[in-house]
Design a protein around this motif. Structure first.
Motif, PDB file in Angstrom:
ATOM      1  N   PRO A 158      12.989  11.898   7.185  1.00 47.33           N
ATOM      2  CA  PRO A 158      11.644  12.250   7.568  1.00 47.33           C
ATOM      3  C   PRO A 158      10.527  11.841   6.572  1.00 47.33           C
ATOM      4  CG  PRO A 158      13.399  13.949   7.810  1.00 47.33           C
ATOM      5  CD  PRO A 158      13.992  12.731   6.757  1.00 47.33           C
ATOM      6  N   ASP A 159      10.672  11.910   5.291  1.00 47.95           N
ATOM      7  CA  ASP A 159       9.648  11.656   4.282  1.00 47.95           C
ATOM      8  C   ASP A 159       9.323  10.131   4.489  1.00 47.95           C
ATOM      9  OD1 ASP A 159       9.673  14.174   3.345  1.00 47.95           O
ATOM     10  OD2 ASP A 159      10.971  13.638   1.604  1.00 47.95           O
ATOM     11  N   LEU A 160      10.304   9.200   4.683  1.00 43.88           N
ATOM     12  CA  LEU A 160      10.037   7.776   4.856  1.00 43.88           C
ATOM     13  C   LEU A 160       9.235   7.416   6.168  1.00 43.88           C
ATOM     14  CD1 LEU A 160      12.902   5.673   3.796  1.00 43.88           C
ATOM     15  CD2 LEU A 160      10.685   5.457   2.886  1.00 43.88           C
ATOM     16  N   LEU A 161       9.651   8.387   7.160  1.00 43.72           N
ATOM     17  CA  LEU A 161       9.113   8.027   8.590  1.00 43.72           C
ATOM     18  C   LEU A 161       7.501   8.551   8.444  1.00 43.72           C
ATOM     19  CD1 LEU A 161       9.213   7.144  11.402  1.00 43.72           C
ATOM     20  CD2 LEU A 161      10.013   9.686  11.947  1.00 43.72           C
ATOM     21  N   GLU A 162       7.274   9.739   7.865  1.00 43.31           N
ATOM     22  CA  GLU A 162       5.885  10.085   7.775  1.00 43.31           C
ATOM     23  C   GLU A 162       5.211   9.146   6.849  1.00 43.31           C
ATOM     24  OE1 GLU A 162       3.878  13.976   5.299  1.00 43.31           O
ATOM     25  OE2 GLU A 162       5.817  14.314   6.033  1.00 43.31           O
ATOM     26  N   ALA A 163       5.695   8.446   5.880  1.00 43.53           N
ATOM     27  CA  ALA A 163       5.072   7.719   4.864  1.00 43.53           C
ATOM     28  C   ALA A 163       4.748   6.303   5.637  1.00 43.53           C
ATOM     29  CB  ALA A 163       5.725   7.370   3.600  1.00 43.53           C
ATOM     30  N   PHE A 164       5.646   5.923   6.705  1.00 48.48           N
ATOM     31  CA  PHE A 164       5.201   4.536   7.312  1.00 48.48           C
ATOM     32  C   PHE A 164       4.218   4.970   8.140  1.00 48.48           C
ATOM     33  CE2 PHE A 164       9.961   3.062   6.720  1.00 48.48           C
ATOM     34  CZ  PHE A 164       9.715   2.819   5.524  1.00 48.48           C
ATOM     35  N   GLU A 165       4.313   6.019   8.976  1.00 49.57           N
ATOM     36  CA  GLU A 165       3.225   6.391  10.146  1.00 49.57           C
ATOM     37  C   GLU A 165       1.855   6.557   9.320  1.00 49.57           C
ATOM     38  OE1 GLU A 165       4.925   9.735  11.745  1.00 49.57           O
ATOM     39  OE2 GLU A 165       6.239   8.407  13.043  1.00 49.57           O
TER      40      GLU A 165
ATOM     41  N   GLU B 252      -4.475   0.113   3.793  1.00 48.34           N
ATOM     42  CA  GLU B 252      -5.068  -0.291   2.395  1.00 48.34           C
ATOM     43  C   GLU B 252      -5.189   1.023   1.428  1.00 48.34           C
ATOM     44  OE1 GLU B 252      -8.959  -2.367   2.637  1.00 48.34           O
ATOM     45  OE2 GLU B 252      -8.037  -3.992   3.974  1.00 48.34           O
ATOM     46  N   ASP B 253      -4.538   1.805   1.689  1.00 44.30           N
ATOM     47  CA  ASP B 253      -4.237   3.222   0.875  1.00 44.30           C
ATOM     48  C   ASP B 253      -3.036   2.744   0.013  1.00 44.30           C
ATOM     49  OD1 ASP B 253      -3.710   5.490  -0.275  1.00 44.30           O
ATOM     50  OD2 ASP B 253      -4.509   6.810   1.484  1.00 44.30           O
ATOM     51  N   THR B 254      -3.472   2.686  -1.333  1.00 48.32           N
ATOM     52  CA  THR B 254      -2.399   2.435  -2.227  1.00 48.32           C
ATOM     53  C   THR B 254      -1.444   3.601  -2.775  1.00 48.32           C
ATOM     54  OG1 THR B 254      -4.142   2.879  -3.953  1.00 48.32           O
ATOM     55  CG2 THR B 254      -3.719   0.616  -3.264  1.00 48.32           C
ATOM     56  N   ASP B 255      -2.166   4.903  -2.464  1.00 51.32           N
ATOM     57  CA  ASP B 255      -1.315   5.976  -2.703  1.00 51.32           C
ATOM     58  C   ASP B 255      -0.186   6.039  -1.747  1.00 51.32           C
ATOM     59  OD1 ASP B 255      -2.974   7.000  -4.780  1.00 51.32           O
ATOM     60  OD2 ASP B 255      -4.101   8.207  -3.587  1.00 51.32           O
ATOM     61  N   LEU B 256      -0.565   5.726  -0.264  1.00 52.36           N
ATOM     62  CA  LEU B 256       0.543   5.803   0.602  1.00 52.36           C
ATOM     63  C   LEU B 256       1.604   4.666   0.352  1.00 52.36           C
ATOM     64  CD1 LEU B 256      -1.658   6.501   3.777  1.00 52.36           C
ATOM     65  CD2 LEU B 256      -0.145   7.664   2.595  1.00 52.36           C
ATOM     66  N   LEU B 257       1.369   3.543  -0.170  1.00 51.26           N
ATOM     67  CA  LEU B 257       2.195   2.539  -0.507  1.00 51.26           C
ATOM     68  C   LEU B 257       3.018   3.112  -1.715  1.00 51.26           C
ATOM     69  CD1 LEU B 257      -0.074  -0.767  -0.078  1.00 51.26           C
ATOM     70  CD2 LEU B 257       2.083   0.021   0.955  1.00 51.26           C
ATOM     71  N   MET B 258       2.366   3.733  -2.676  1.00 55.27           N
ATOM     72  CA  MET B 258       3.304   4.171  -3.613  1.00 55.27           C
ATOM     73  C   MET B 258       4.145   5.206  -3.261  1.00 55.27           C
ATOM     74  SD  MET B 258       3.199   3.485  -7.048  1.00 55.27           S
ATOM     75  CE  MET B 258       5.065   3.608  -7.031  1.00 55.27           C
ATOM     76  N   GLN B 259       3.690   6.341  -2.187  1.00 55.64           N
ATOM     77  CA  GLN B 259       4.576   7.030  -1.625  1.00 55.64           C
ATOM     78  C   GLN B 259       5.812   6.445  -1.013  1.00 55.64           C
ATOM     79  OE1 GLN B 259       2.521   9.811   0.876  1.00 55.64           O
ATOM     80  NE2 GLN B 259       4.540  10.717   1.720  1.00 55.64           N
ATOM     81  N   ILE B 260       5.571   5.283  -0.495  1.00 56.45           N
ATOM     82  CA  ILE B 260       6.820   4.790   0.197  1.00 56.45           C
ATOM     83  C   ILE B 260       7.711   4.245  -0.775  1.00 56.45           C
ATOM     84  CG2 ILE B 260       7.527   2.792   1.541  1.00 56.45           C
ATOM     85  CD1 ILE B 260       4.964   2.860   2.975  1.00 56.45           C
ATOM     86  N   CYS B 261       7.376   3.694  -1.823  1.00 59.62           N
ATOM     87  CA  CYS B 261       8.031   3.415  -2.862  1.00 59.62           C
ATOM     88  C   CYS B 261       8.949   4.360  -3.380  1.00 59.62           C
ATOM     89  CB  CYS B 261       7.300   2.579  -3.977  1.00 59.62           C
ATOM     90  SG  CYS B 261       6.574   0.893  -3.484  1.00 59.62           S
ATOM     91  N   GLU B 262       8.181   5.374  -3.800  1.00 60.43           N
ATOM     92  CA  GLU B 262       8.936   6.546  -4.494  1.00 60.43           C
ATOM     93  C   GLU B 262       9.807   7.078  -3.578  1.00 60.43           C
ATOM     94  OE1 GLU B 262       5.275   8.815  -5.185  1.00 60.43           O
ATOM     95  OE2 GLU B 262       4.830   8.096  -7.210  1.00 60.43           O
ATOM     96  N   THR B 263       9.636   7.299  -2.242  1.00 58.44           N
ATOM     97  CA  THR B 263      10.578   7.925  -1.368  1.00 58.44           C
ATOM     98  C   THR B 263      12.074   6.898  -1.283  1.00 58.44           C
ATOM     99  OG1 THR B 263       8.956   8.785  -0.024  1.00 58.44           O
ATOM    100  CG2 THR B 263      10.819   8.581   0.913  1.00 58.44           C
TER     101      THR B 263
END
Length: 469
Positions: free
Chosen positions: A7-14, A21-32
């Motif tokens: 669920p966390d990955l799906l939320e981050a992908f969406e 271009e939001d780098t925080d979201l890209l970092m969130q994907i990496c961390e998840t």
């Protein structure tokens, strides 16, 4: 992938799709992905992040880790070298550069780089300093340099769980062990234990009485192989300086040790010998008597059914690559060491080989059911492989063993059986770095990849090795 991370990955992908271009979201994907133990899948997301922010330390770290897990070590080294001027903590970047240079085959450059970096921080005992010493050790050992064992010992402070029996002092390097009663405690994996216990011989020749601990699953063959020692099966230590299990203390107290040594201390006793032992790790293992009897009966029957054929043990798949519950490092490393079934079938269905060879699977049946069985001339051990005692007994009855870089290769070589090891370019230090020989043992022939993931030429070499008999 763990269900909890989906669920966390799906939320981050969406969220990323809405704001690419939001780098925080890209970092969130990496961390998840790290949380999901899928670190190797971070590469495209780290690359996207670096395209937006070329000096973002989080994306640099994620990219280097993903490249290493995929076996792309030269690219991983280049990633760190390109960003080493950023304000990393001491030895953080240096440890990773040295590691990836070594794993990419630039061993001498790695040694020089790590020695220089560590000389700048001689008293540093941080996690990164210990990591740097580990990789310096393995680079040196891969060249047959026994100085590596001294650096390798630093793993007792860092990434290797170990036992500490506070009642007696730790061995401090003394060579005369007459009158000493040494408690040797185990650590690391089965293959490491099978290999390093070979050094017990030097300790006994120096005068020591030995009580040895080992993992429960290998207790029977180790006890059968070291009849002059007391061998105690117990749990593997998971923390640094862990207290010994309560169920081991009565035996240890009755033994009344005067010194303790860990598994990592064992090869150090002969490290300064001149000339050095040849081979350094001499074959010593043997199967327990009861298992040997069963194996002898089985092999006689198989040889009667396949008259004139050589029996060749075969181990091709590291089961950890299919385990989703373990770390991505262990899972990916197992995958890089395993040979695809289609390549193994080039052996088991080869017309000339099948005239001369009967292969015998050395896999545990449950692992083989999960990972697949090759077609062709493959038999299975009749008494059944339920333990390492069974595997050792089976191997003793064979003419040779063909194995990937796994515990089966260590077991076979330490049984003294002719062993061909199918190794990728970053195989364990014990197989050396070049040529068909290893500087550490005599029974092993190393068949090496020249490019990570390309097994075709290695299998061709294995066919030639088998046909030469």
């Amino acid at each position: 992938m763990s269900q909890s991370a989906q669920p966390d990955l799906l939320e981050a992908f969406e969220a990323h799709a809405r704001a690419p271009e939001d780098t925080d979201l890209l970092m969130q994907i990496c961390e998840t992905l790290v949380k999901a133990r899928r670190d190797e899948q971070m590469l495209p997301w780290a690359d996207k992040g670096l395209a937006l922010d070329p000096k973002h330390s989080g994306f640099i770290h994620a990219r280097g880790r993903a490249l290493r897990l995929r076996g792309r070590h030269a690219e991983a080294a280049a990633n760190w070298l390109a960003h080493q001027s950023l304000p990393w903590s001491p030895l953080f970047c240096e440890a990773r550069i040295g590691r990836d240079l070594y794993l990419s085959g630039e061993t001498q450059r790695a040694i020089e780089y790590l020695e220089t970096a560590l000389s700048r921080y001689p008293a540093d005992l941080s996690r990164d300093a210990l990591r740097a010493r580990k990789w310096l050790a393995e680079a040196l050992l891969s060249q047959g340099d026994t100085r590596g064992f001294t650096h390798w010992l630093e793993r007792n402070r860092g990434d290797s769980g170990n036992y500490r029996y506070a009642e007696v002092p730790m061995w401090n390097g003394q060579r005369d062990l007459r009158g000493e009663r040494v408690l040797v405690t185990h650590q690391m994996g089965f293959g490491d234990q099978f290999l390093l216990f070979a050094s017990v011989r030097q300790w006994r020749e120096a005068g020591a009485e030995i009580l040895l601990t080992c993992d429960h699953p290998i207790h029977a063959p180790v006890q059968a192989s070291l009849p002059g020692c007391t061998v105690l099966g117990t749990a593997r230590p998971l923390a640094v300086s862990a207290p010994l299990p309560l169920d081991a203390l009565d035996t240890i107290k009755a033994f009344a040790p005067t010194l303790q040594a860990t598994l990592l201390h064992l090869p150090l006793l002969a490290a300064v010998d001149s000339p050095r032992p040849q081979p350094y790790f001499d074959a010593y293992l043997r199967a327990p008597a009861a298992a040997r009897e069963r194996a002898s009966t089985w092999s006689q029957a198989l040889r009667a059914r396949a008259p004139g054929k050589r029996l060749i043990g075969l181990f091709w798949d590291c089961a950890q690559q299919h385990a989703t519950e373990i770390s991505s490092k262990d899972r990916c490393w197992a995958g890089l060491r395993s040979v695809p079934l289609a390549q193994i079938e080039r052996l088991t269905t080869h017309p000339a080989l099948t005239q001369e060879v009967q292969f015998v699977s050395l896999h545990h049946p449950i692992a083989e059911l999960a990972n697949g069985t090759p077609r062709g001339a493959v038999s299975h051990y009749g008494p059944g492989i339920a333990s390492f005692a069974d595997t050792a007994a089976c191997i003793e009855q064979l003419d040779a063993v063909l194995s990937v870089d796994a515990v089966a290769a260590n077991l076979s070589a330490m049984l003294g059986k002719p062993t061909a090891v199918l190794a990728n370019p970053t195989g364990e230090w014990r197989w050396g770095q070049t040529g068909a020989r290893t500087p550490w043992m005599s029974a092993a022939t190393v068949l090496r990849q020249t490019q990570m993931g390309e097994w075709h030429d290695v299998v061709s070499c294995a066919i030639g090795w088998l046909l030469r008999g």
